[in-house]
Design a protein around this motif. Sequence first.
Motif, mmCIF file in Angstrom:
data_model
loop_
_atom_site.group_PDB
_atom_site.id
_atom_site.type_symbol
_atom_site.label_atom_id
_atom_site.label_comp_id
_atom_site.label_asym_id
_atom_site.label_seq_id
_atom_site.Cartn_x
_atom_site.Cartn_y
_atom_site.Cartn_z
ATOM 1 N N ASN A 138 66.204 16.016 33.456
ATOM 2 C CA ASN A 138 67.089 16.388 32.341
ATOM 3 C C ASN A 138 67.505 17.857 32.402
ATOM 4 O O ASN A 138 68.549 18.235 31.886
ATOM 5 N N LEU A 139 66.655 18.676 33.010
ATOM 6 C CA LEU A 139 66.920 20.115 33.045
ATOM 7 C C LEU A 139 68.181 20.448 33.840
ATOM 8 O O LEU A 139 68.706 21.559 33.727
ATOM 9 N N PHE A 140 68.650 19.485 34.616
ATOM 10 C CA PHE A 140 69.837 19.717 35.446
ATOM 11 C C PHE A 140 70.956 18.740 35.119
ATOM 12 O O PHE A 140 71.956 18.660 35.832
ATOM 13 N N ALA A 141 70.793 17.992 34.004
ATOM 14 C CA ALA A 141 71.821 17.031 33.597
ATOM 15 C C ALA A 141 72.988 17.749 32.921
ATOM 16 O O ALA A 141 72.815 18.780 32.274
ATOM 17 N N THR A 142 74.180 17.186 33.071
ATOM 18 C CA THR A 142 75.359 17.755 32.407
ATOM 19 C C THR A 142 75.858 16.880 31.262
ATOM 20 O O THR A 142 76.711 17.318 30.486
ATOM 21 N N ALA A 143 75.336 15.659 31.144
ATOM 22 C CA ALA A 143 75.786 14.745 30.082
ATOM 23 C C ALA A 143 75.583 15.392 28.712
ATOM 24 O O ALA A 143 74.579 16.077 28.491
ATOM 25 N N PRO A 144 76.557 15.244 27.818
ATOM 26 C CA PRO A 144 77.693 14.320 27.812
ATOM 27 C C PRO A 144 78.935 14.808 28.551
ATOM 28 O O PRO A 144 80.014 14.220 28.391
ATOM 29 N N LEU A 145 78.834 15.871 29.336
ATOM 30 C CA LEU A 145 79.980 16.396 30.067
ATOM 31 C C LEU A 145 79.968 15.890 31.506
ATOM 32 O O LEU A 145 78.897 15.624 32.066
ATOM 33 N N PRO A 146 81.136 15.780 32.143
ATOM 34 C CA PRO A 146 81.164 15.448 33.571
ATOM 35 C C PRO A 146 80.687 16.640 34.390
ATOM 36 O O PRO A 146 80.738 17.791 33.936
ATOM 37 N N ALA B 210 60.669 22.417 27.433
ATOM 38 C CA ALA B 210 59.939 21.318 26.806
ATOM 39 C C ALA B 210 60.883 20.391 26.040
ATOM 40 O O ALA B 210 60.834 19.161 26.207
ATOM 41 N N ILE B 211 61.739 20.969 25.204
ATOM 42 C CA ILE B 211 62.663 20.154 24.408
ATOM 43 C C ILE B 211 63.606 19.360 25.299
ATOM 44 O O ILE B 211 63.856 18.163 25.078
ATOM 45 N N THR B 212 64.124 19.998 26.335
ATOM 46 C CA THR B 212 65.111 19.342 27.203
ATOM 47 C C THR B 212 64.466 18.248 28.048
ATOM 48 O O THR B 212 65.047 17.173 28.240
ATOM 49 N N ALA B 213 63.254 18.512 28.540
ATOM 50 C CA ALA B 213 62.559 17.492 29.340
ATOM 51 C C ALA B 213 62.199 16.271 28.507
ATOM 52 O O ALA B 213 62.038 15.163 29.041
ATOM 53 N N LEU B 214 62.082 16.455 27.195
ATOM 54 C CA LEU B 214 61.728 15.353 26.299
ATOM 55 C C LEU B 214 62.937 14.784 25.552
ATOM 56 O O LEU B 214 62.781 13.968 24.653
ATOM 57 N N ALA B 215 64.127 15.211 25.948
ATOM 58 C CA ALA B 215 65.339 14.845 25.207
ATOM 59 C C ALA B 215 65.733 13.381 25.348
ATOM 60 O O ALA B 215 66.463 12.850 24.507
ATOM 61 N N GLY B 216 65.246 12.718 26.399
ATOM 62 C CA GLY B 216 65.683 11.342 26.619
ATOM 63 C C GLY B 216 67.118 11.309 27.096
ATOM 64 O O GLY B 216 67.497 12.001 28.049
ATOM 65 N N VAL C 115 63.757 15.665 18.331
ATOM 66 C CA VAL C 115 62.852 15.561 19.483
ATOM 67 C C VAL C 115 61.412 15.830 19.068
ATOM 68 O O VAL C 115 60.492 15.113 19.462
ATOM 69 N N ILE C 116 61.206 16.844 18.244
ATOM 70 C CA ILE C 116 59.846 17.207 17.811
ATOM 71 C C ILE C 116 59.178 16.071 17.052
ATOM 72 O O ILE C 116 58.034 15.691 17.337
#
Length: 493
Positions: free
Chosen positions: A196-204, A272-278, A293-294
């Motif tokens: 998730n730390l390298f995801a761009t969603a919801p953007l292309p 932490a928040i981003t890795a757990l964002a789903g 998330v918390i």
Amino acid sequence: METPHSAVATAQASGMKRELGWYASFSVAFGFVSIATGIFTTYGAVLNTSGARGIWAWPIAVVGQLAVAAIFGALAARMPISGYAYQWVSRLANPILGWLMGWISFAFLIIVVVAVDYTIAATILPELFGYTSTPQNNWVITAVVMLLQAILVALSTRATNKVNAVAVTIQIIGMIGLTVLLFVVGGIAGRLDFANLFATAPLPSTDYWDFGGLSDVGPFPLAFLLGAFTIVGFESAANLAEETKDPARVIPKAMIQAVLSLGVLGMLFLIAITALAGDTAELAASATPVAAVITSVLGPVVGKILLVLVVVSIFSCGLVITLSGTRLVWAMSRDERFPGWQLLRKVNASRGTPVASSVFVFVVTQVILAIFAQSSDALFVLFSAATLLPAMIYAGTILMYAVKRRSLPASQGFSLGKWEIPVLVLAAVWLVYELAIFRDDSFAQPRLYVGFMILIGAVYLAYLLVRRGVKGMTMPDMVDVDKVLDVAPPTHK
């Protein structure tokens, strides 16, 4: 035409008690910055404009702001006086530019306190109590929070700093504990997804790194708003210089340590928040993404207890901003350079606080809240304006330092030495880059607010110049103001 003030006459009007130590100074800087406030406020916007990958703009912003804090520390060690950038630029450049810097600082402080307190109403309490956030209930809640802060600031500086010191201690312990719990519980439950730390969603992902054109900014550059909005206000410690023991040594250290500690802790919390964002695209649609998330990871009971601690942290942040705003208004009024200075310069004899300035700041912030509260994107507009204004303040101050650094008074406790030029260049490059981001069309309303406030300031400045002339705006000589304050007898109005 009025005659210029002497150094003693201007400094003499303090009447403040010098009773704040290192931890109080550190708490002011840490409390104003408040990673809890900044991340809860802007994380959702970053997800929508830059995707989860945008969190990597944070460490770059921290390095840039750390360079700014170091330059401000060098200034605070040479001119430890309330009013910070207003006082410094008045002496580094000229009183007219200094007045404009003070006015821009005022415009920043009155909108950032609204942005900070609005965060409680819009991003935490709905998740905490399970109700739907609306512009109307956000308005009422924010108004009540600001009232409580104004009362504390008006009643007692010592009580305000004690409340803030306790809140900062809670924030440090709470944010460290919250971050550790998220990693541990998320790891045990198998929910940590570092992809998730390298995801761009919801953007292309296409054109993600694009810097943009004349009126638009690419996705990653927009992510810098996360750090640029959060890591500001560390200089508030310098605004209490006249109430701090050994300010030339204490304040620079407090500012730099606050930025460093907040930068490291903030990055760990973001990971932490981003890795757990789903699903980051789904989370981006939430009005309360961090709180969601918390509570999802830690459960409703533990999650809500920690959210209460976050509310305390954000309240502390707003409290420090209110305190800083009243001190700036008082400092400019003491120099007879603020509208209504005759009343606003007075210090209450029994409380040792500028009560009139506290009331004035409260009334103005309520007006700002009323103007923006009905907007559906109020939080974005508020935090954007509260990011643009300090960038302007920092840039103006850094420029003046670069030009006048050789003519400054001797340092009383902090010096950059051989690192001065590299740090100065780094700070300048960072601020030019940050200001360039605000060319994007999405910042039209924040730019309008800034322009309107500058226009009001220009009208009043013209009035001052017509009434007093340029000589009547002259500031005291650039002497060791701290020593003048220590020997001058306190007066109360």
